[in-house]
Motif scaffolding. Sequence first.
Motif, PDB file in Angstrom:
ATOM      1  N   VAL A  90     -79.663 -21.940   8.474  1.00  0.00           N
ATOM      2  CA  VAL A  90     -80.785 -21.927   7.783  1.00  0.00           C
ATOM      3  C   VAL A  90     -80.522 -23.413   6.655  1.00  0.00           C
ATOM      4  N   PRO A  91     -80.615 -24.277   6.550  1.00  0.00           N
ATOM      5  CA  PRO A  91     -80.202 -25.035   5.365  1.00  0.00           C
ATOM      6  C   PRO A  91     -81.418 -25.150   4.447  1.00  0.00           C
ATOM      7  N   ARG A  92     -80.314 -25.298   3.458  1.00  0.00           N
ATOM      8  CA  ARG A  92     -80.819 -25.272   2.062  1.00  0.00           C
ATOM      9  C   ARG A  92     -81.395 -26.469   1.765  1.00  0.00           C
ATOM     10  N   TYR A  93     -82.448 -26.825   1.968  1.00  0.00           N
ATOM     11  CA  TYR A  93     -83.745 -27.952   1.838  1.00  0.00           C
ATOM     12  C   TYR A  93     -84.134 -27.749   0.020  1.00  0.00           C
ATOM     13  N   MET A  94     -84.209 -26.869   0.205  1.00  0.00           N
ATOM     14  CA  MET A  94     -83.958 -26.259  -1.273  1.00  0.00           C
ATOM     15  C   MET A  94     -84.388 -24.914  -1.509  1.00  0.00           C
ATOM     16  N   PRO A  95     -83.600 -24.591  -2.837  1.00  0.00           N
ATOM     17  CA  PRO A  95     -83.498 -22.878  -3.246  1.00  0.00           C
ATOM     18  C   PRO A  95     -84.750 -22.646  -3.889  1.00  0.00           C
ATOM     19  N   LEU A  96     -85.160 -21.535  -3.763  1.00  0.00           N
ATOM     20  CA  LEU A  96     -86.799 -20.992  -4.562  1.00  0.00           C
ATOM     21  C   LEU A  96     -86.760 -21.630  -5.564  1.00  0.00           C
TER      22      LEU A  96
ATOM     23  N   ALA B 192     -82.711 -22.835  17.012  1.00  0.00           N
ATOM     24  CA  ALA B 192     -82.108 -22.916  15.807  1.00  0.00           C
ATOM     25  C   ALA B 192     -83.792 -21.897  15.326  1.00  0.00           C
ATOM     26  N   THR B 193     -83.189 -21.691  14.035  1.00  0.00           N
ATOM     27  CA  THR B 193     -84.022 -21.605  13.132  1.00  0.00           C
ATOM     28  C   THR B 193     -84.599 -22.420  11.529  1.00  0.00           C
ATOM     29  N   LYS B 194     -85.236 -22.773  10.990  1.00  0.00           N
ATOM     30  CA  LYS B 194     -84.557 -23.768   9.704  1.00  0.00           C
ATOM     31  C   LYS B 194     -85.353 -23.188   8.869  1.00  0.00           C
ATOM     32  N   ILE B 195     -85.291 -22.685   7.382  1.00  0.00           N
ATOM     33  CA  ILE B 195     -85.889 -21.866   6.782  1.00  0.00           C
ATOM     34  C   ILE B 195     -86.263 -22.889   5.509  1.00  0.00           C
ATOM     35  N   ARG B 196     -86.860 -23.298   5.061  1.00  0.00           N
ATOM     36  CA  ARG B 196     -87.220 -23.570   3.407  1.00  0.00           C
ATOM     37  C   ARG B 196     -87.937 -22.636   2.574  1.00  0.00           C
ATOM     38  N   PHE B 197     -87.575 -21.403   1.688  1.00  0.00           N
ATOM     39  CA  PHE B 197     -88.571 -20.942   0.704  1.00  0.00           C
ATOM     40  C   PHE B 197     -88.826 -22.274  -0.785  1.00  0.00           C
TER      41      PHE B 197
END
Length: 208
Positions: free
Chosen positions: A4-10, A68-73
């Motif tokens: 769950v990389p923090r590409y960006m927070p919400l 893996a699952t990369k997640i971006r909010f």
Amino acid sequence: MHSVPRYMPLLLGFSMAVAACSPAAATVIATRSYSYFPIKGKTADQLDQQLSINGPTASGSSARHPGATKIRFGGDATYVQAGGRCRVSSAKVTVHTQIILPRWTDRKGASKQLSIIWDALASDIKRHEERHAEIARNQARVMEKQILALPPQRSCERMQELVTEVSTRGIDEHDRLQARFDRIEAVNFQSRMMRLLNDRIKISGGAR
């Protein structure tokens, strides 16, 4: 395993509308994509080694994983100020998931037994990662409801602070739920794989 990389927070953008009486509106936009990495080999040991070498890394770790699952909010909110109070007029929460899975390129000519083993493992990896994506989508809906439920505030600046607090807590809760899911999956891995293998062997009429 998952990432769950923090590409960006919400991030919820601040925009203020002139007084209006429209009801609060919400939207969750969820998108999903797939990518694959190659796996070669004609034995179980070779496939296992390839997963260890070519598998994706999790956030903050150099360890390789079978998927893996990369997640971006992301997201934004708009506010309406009327009668000396500010309320949320609309909220949009977005979540993009990229599921990374293995693809066996040397299947042709491999034994039936190895193919059965791989199919069981690959299906479990895909199910596992898609569940991570589902957890993210569900949490986006929870955050959306929490944002819309915020009571009116004395200013839109204060409302923006509350929206940011809700989104931060929501992402922290999301990470906790993902970690809990991984712990449960790790405990049940052996029994789950044996069940999958037995089911596939029965369907195929026995491996040779």
